[in-house]
Design a protein around this motif. Structure first.
Motif, PDB file in Angstrom:
ATOM      1  N   GLU A 148       0.477  -1.381  -0.301  1.00  0.00           N
ATOM      2  CA  GLU A 148       0.030  -0.083   0.022  1.00  0.00           C
ATOM      3  C   GLU A 148       0.992   1.867  -0.393  1.00  0.00           C
ATOM      4  O   GLU A 148       0.345   2.234  -0.712  1.00  0.00           O
ATOM      5  N   GLN A 149       2.577   1.341   0.278  1.00  0.00           N
ATOM      6  CA  GLN A 149       2.853   2.253   0.844  1.00  0.00           C
ATOM      7  C   GLN A 149       3.894   2.138  -0.686  1.00  0.00           C
ATOM      8  O   GLN A 149       4.682   3.294  -0.760  1.00  0.00           O
ATOM      9  N   LEU A 150       3.563   1.433  -1.618  1.00  0.00           N
ATOM     10  CA  LEU A 150       4.956   1.441  -2.940  1.00  0.00           C
ATOM     11  C   LEU A 150       3.911   1.615  -4.118  1.00  0.00           C
ATOM     12  O   LEU A 150       3.914   2.475  -4.935  1.00  0.00           O
ATOM     13  N   ASN A 151       2.501   2.406  -3.702  1.00  0.00           N
ATOM     14  CA  ASN A 151       1.619   3.178  -4.493  1.00  0.00           C
ATOM     15  C   ASN A 151       1.802   1.750  -6.304  1.00  0.00           C
ATOM     16  O   ASN A 151       1.011   2.256  -7.182  1.00  0.00           O
ATOM     17  N   LEU A 152       1.014   0.981  -4.937  1.00  0.00           N
ATOM     18  CA  LEU A 152      -0.011   0.181  -6.144  1.00  0.00           C
ATOM     19  C   LEU A 152      -0.747  -0.295  -6.712  1.00  0.00           C
ATOM     20  O   LEU A 152      -1.332  -0.394  -7.836  1.00  0.00           O
ATOM     21  N   LYS A 153      -1.524   0.807  -5.561  1.00  0.00           N
ATOM     22  CA  LYS A 153      -2.931   0.501  -6.813  1.00  0.00           C
ATOM     23  C   LYS A 153      -2.939   1.817  -7.926  1.00  0.00           C
ATOM     24  O   LYS A 153      -3.023   1.625  -9.076  1.00  0.00           O
ATOM     25  N   ARG A 154      -1.956   3.378  -7.481  1.00  0.00           N
ATOM     26  CA  ARG A 154      -1.855   3.816  -8.593  1.00  0.00           C
ATOM     27  C   ARG A 154      -1.087   2.852  -9.954  1.00  0.00           C
ATOM     28  O   ARG A 154      -1.563   2.811 -11.202  1.00  0.00           O
ATOM     29  N   TYR A 155       0.239   2.591  -9.696  1.00  0.00           N
ATOM     30  CA  TYR A 155       0.392   1.529 -10.712  1.00  0.00           C
ATOM     31  C   TYR A 155      -0.704   0.769 -11.603  1.00  0.00           C
ATOM     32  O   TYR A 155      -0.023   0.455 -12.352  1.00  0.00           O
ATOM     33  N   LEU A 156      -1.255  -0.397 -10.939  1.00  0.00           N
ATOM     34  CA  LEU A 156      -2.375  -1.082 -11.331  1.00  0.00           C
ATOM     35  C   LEU A 156      -3.427  -0.160 -12.336  1.00  0.00           C
ATOM     36  O   LEU A 156      -3.574  -1.340 -13.402  1.00  0.00           O
ATOM     37  N   GLU A 157      -3.723   1.016 -11.930  1.00  0.00           N
ATOM     38  CA  GLU A 157      -4.446   2.109 -12.616  1.00  0.00           C
ATOM     39  C   GLU A 157      -3.556   2.316 -14.181  1.00  0.00           C
ATOM     40  O   GLU A 157      -4.411   1.703 -15.157  1.00  0.00           O
ATOM     41  N   ILE A 158      -2.691   2.360 -13.747  1.00  0.00           N
ATOM     42  CA  ILE A 158      -1.707   2.580 -15.042  1.00  0.00           C
ATOM     43  C   ILE A 158      -1.789   1.732 -16.136  1.00  0.00           C
ATOM     44  O   ILE A 158      -2.338   1.791 -17.091  1.00  0.00           O
ATOM     45  N   MET A 159      -1.635   1.076 -15.989  1.00  0.00           N
ATOM     46  CA  MET A 159      -1.613  -0.832 -16.534  1.00  0.00           C
ATOM     47  C   MET A 159      -2.693  -1.021 -16.950  1.00  0.00           C
ATOM     48  O   MET A 159      -2.588  -1.463 -17.407  1.00  0.00           O
ATOM     49  N   GLN A 160      -3.845  -1.300 -16.195  1.00  0.00           N
ATOM     50  CA  GLN A 160      -5.263  -1.607 -16.694  1.00  0.00           C
ATOM     51  C   GLN A 160      -5.619  -0.725 -18.213  1.00  0.00           C
ATOM     52  O   GLN A 160      -5.829  -0.983 -19.028  1.00  0.00           O
ATOM     53  N   GLU A 161      -5.335   0.438 -17.417  1.00  0.00           N
ATOM     54  CA  GLU A 161      -5.471   2.131 -18.426  1.00  0.00           C
ATOM     55  C   GLU A 161      -4.700   1.637 -19.777  1.00  0.00           C
ATOM     56  O   GLU A 161      -5.131   1.479 -20.937  1.00  0.00           O
ATOM     57  N   ALA A 162      -3.446   1.553 -19.742  1.00  0.00           N
ATOM     58  CA  ALA A 162      -2.474   0.656 -20.834  1.00  0.00           C
ATOM     59  C   ALA A 162      -2.989  -0.483 -21.664  1.00  0.00           C
ATOM     60  O   ALA A 162      -2.802  -0.948 -23.080  1.00  0.00           O
ATOM     61  N   TYR A 163      -3.760  -1.470 -20.695  1.00  0.00           N
ATOM     62  CA  TYR A 163      -4.420  -2.596 -21.541  1.00  0.00           C
ATOM     63  C   TYR A 163      -5.825  -2.719 -22.397  1.00  0.00           C
ATOM     64  O   TYR A 163      -5.770  -3.062 -23.391  1.00  0.00           O
ATOM     65  N   ASP A 164      -6.577  -1.615 -21.470  1.00  0.00           N
ATOM     66  CA  ASP A 164      -7.820  -0.829 -22.244  1.00  0.00           C
ATOM     67  C   ASP A 164      -7.581  -0.432 -23.470  1.00  0.00           C
ATOM     68  O   ASP A 164      -8.121  -0.343 -24.563  1.00  0.00           O
ATOM     69  N   THR A 165      -6.754   0.670 -23.673  1.00  0.00           N
ATOM     70  CA  THR A 165      -6.680   1.239 -25.343  1.00  0.00           C
ATOM     71  C   THR A 165      -4.958   0.679 -26.007  1.00  0.00           C
ATOM     72  O   THR A 165      -5.124   0.839 -26.797  1.00  0.00           O
ATOM     73  N   SER A 166      -5.151  -0.614 -25.325  1.00  0.00           N
ATOM     74  CA  SER A 166      -3.370  -1.436 -26.538  1.00  0.00           C
ATOM     75  C   SER A 166      -4.905  -2.286 -27.687  1.00  0.00           C
ATOM     76  O   SER A 166      -6.131  -2.646 -27.117  1.00  0.00           O
ATOM     77  N   SER A 167      -4.419  -3.059 -28.643  1.00  0.00           N
ATOM     78  CA  SER A 167      -5.087  -3.397 -29.182  1.00  0.00           C
ATOM     79  C   SER A 167      -4.894  -5.253 -29.175  1.00  0.00           C
ATOM     80  O   SER A 167      -3.978  -5.435 -29.977  1.00  0.00           O
ATOM     81  N   LEU A 168      -5.658  -5.508 -28.060  1.00  0.00           N
ATOM     82  CA  LEU A 168      -5.094  -6.628 -28.261  1.00  0.00           C
ATOM     83  C   LEU A 168      -6.322  -8.038 -28.564  1.00  0.00           C
ATOM     84  O   LEU A 168      -7.493  -7.453 -28.414  1.00  0.00           O
TER      85      LEU A 168
END
Length: 237
Positions: free
Chosen positions: A217-237
């Motif tokens: 929680e102190q390592l900004n895991l939530k924010r990291y997951l947000e970034i990766m989720q957004e990248a996944y949602d906008t990628s052509s997979l």
């Protein structure tokens, strides 16, 4: 992923005392992680500075490398110099496969042949092809090293998760790339340091596991997951 066969194994006599360990069985599963064997990216590019003639030649070269003949020539080198046809009785790395070729190893003191590009040309390298490589049956020798890796891989097959985050295929917005990289570095360091402490007994797995998990929680895991989720949602997979 192809791993170059070594000419010799350092301290070969001691290597015989070590074998790959299969995934440990727990009360709920027998689990193995999975990671894509390479990180695709700028493996082959043509710049806008290339002439039309150079562009055409480059495409023709890569097209050739996608053929079986092109793969063998560019990856292994010249026939009967760096590779040869299989001999009767030789066994492929996957014993059920038909032997395709055998590599000719450098002799002691022999100068590099410089007749191949090895992993730099792995545009097409199928599992079927790798399975057909000739290897010695003694996995504890340098000549049987690839078979040893193959057998170790089989210990983990079928134990990998059904879903894997395709980090190798997503595109992170450059505006948040530095932020994601910093968070990732901190998370990886945290995992590696704590793993070592749990393994060596410096930390008690039963008593300190919950605290370890909470530490994310102190390592900004939530924010990291947000970034990766957004990248996944906008990628052509």
């Amino acid at each position: 992923m192809y791993v170059a066969e070594p000419k010799s194994l350092a301290n070969e006599e001691y290597s015989k005392d070590y074998d790959a360990l299969a995934p440990l069985k727990g009360p709920n599963s027998e689990y193995s992680t999975y990671n894509f064997p390479s990180s695709p990216g700028g493996a082959f590019v043509i710049t806008n500075k290339a002439s039309e003639e150079a562009q055409i030649a480059a495409i023709k070269l890569v097209d050739y490398m996608f053929t079986e003949e092109g793969l063998i020539r560019s990856f292994y080198g010249e026939k009967d110099v760096s590779w040869r046809e299989p001999k009767e009785g030789e066994v492929a790395i996957e014993e059920s496969a038909e032997p395709i070729l055998a590599q000719i190893q450098l002799e002691e003191g022999e100068e590099p042949r410089n007749d191949n590009w090895t992993s730099m040309v792995q545009f097409y390298h199928s599992r079927e092809h790798r399975d057909g490589l000739v290897q010695a049956t003694d996995i504890y020798t340098a000549e049987g090293y690839e078979r040893r890796l193959q057998e170790a891989t089989h210990l983990y097959e079928g134990k990998e998760p059904s879903e894997v985050f395709p980090h190798w295929a997503i595109w992170i917005d450059p505006a948040v790339a530095d932020e994601a990289a910093m968070i990732q570095t901190n998370i990886v360091d945290y995992i590696e340091q704590n793993s070592l402490q749990f393994i060596t007994g410096t930390k008690d797995l039963d008593k300190e596991w919950d605290s370890y998990v909470k530490g994310f929680e102190q390592l900004n895991l939530k924010r990291y997951l947000e970034i990766m989720q957004e990248a996944y949602d906008t990628s052509s997979l």
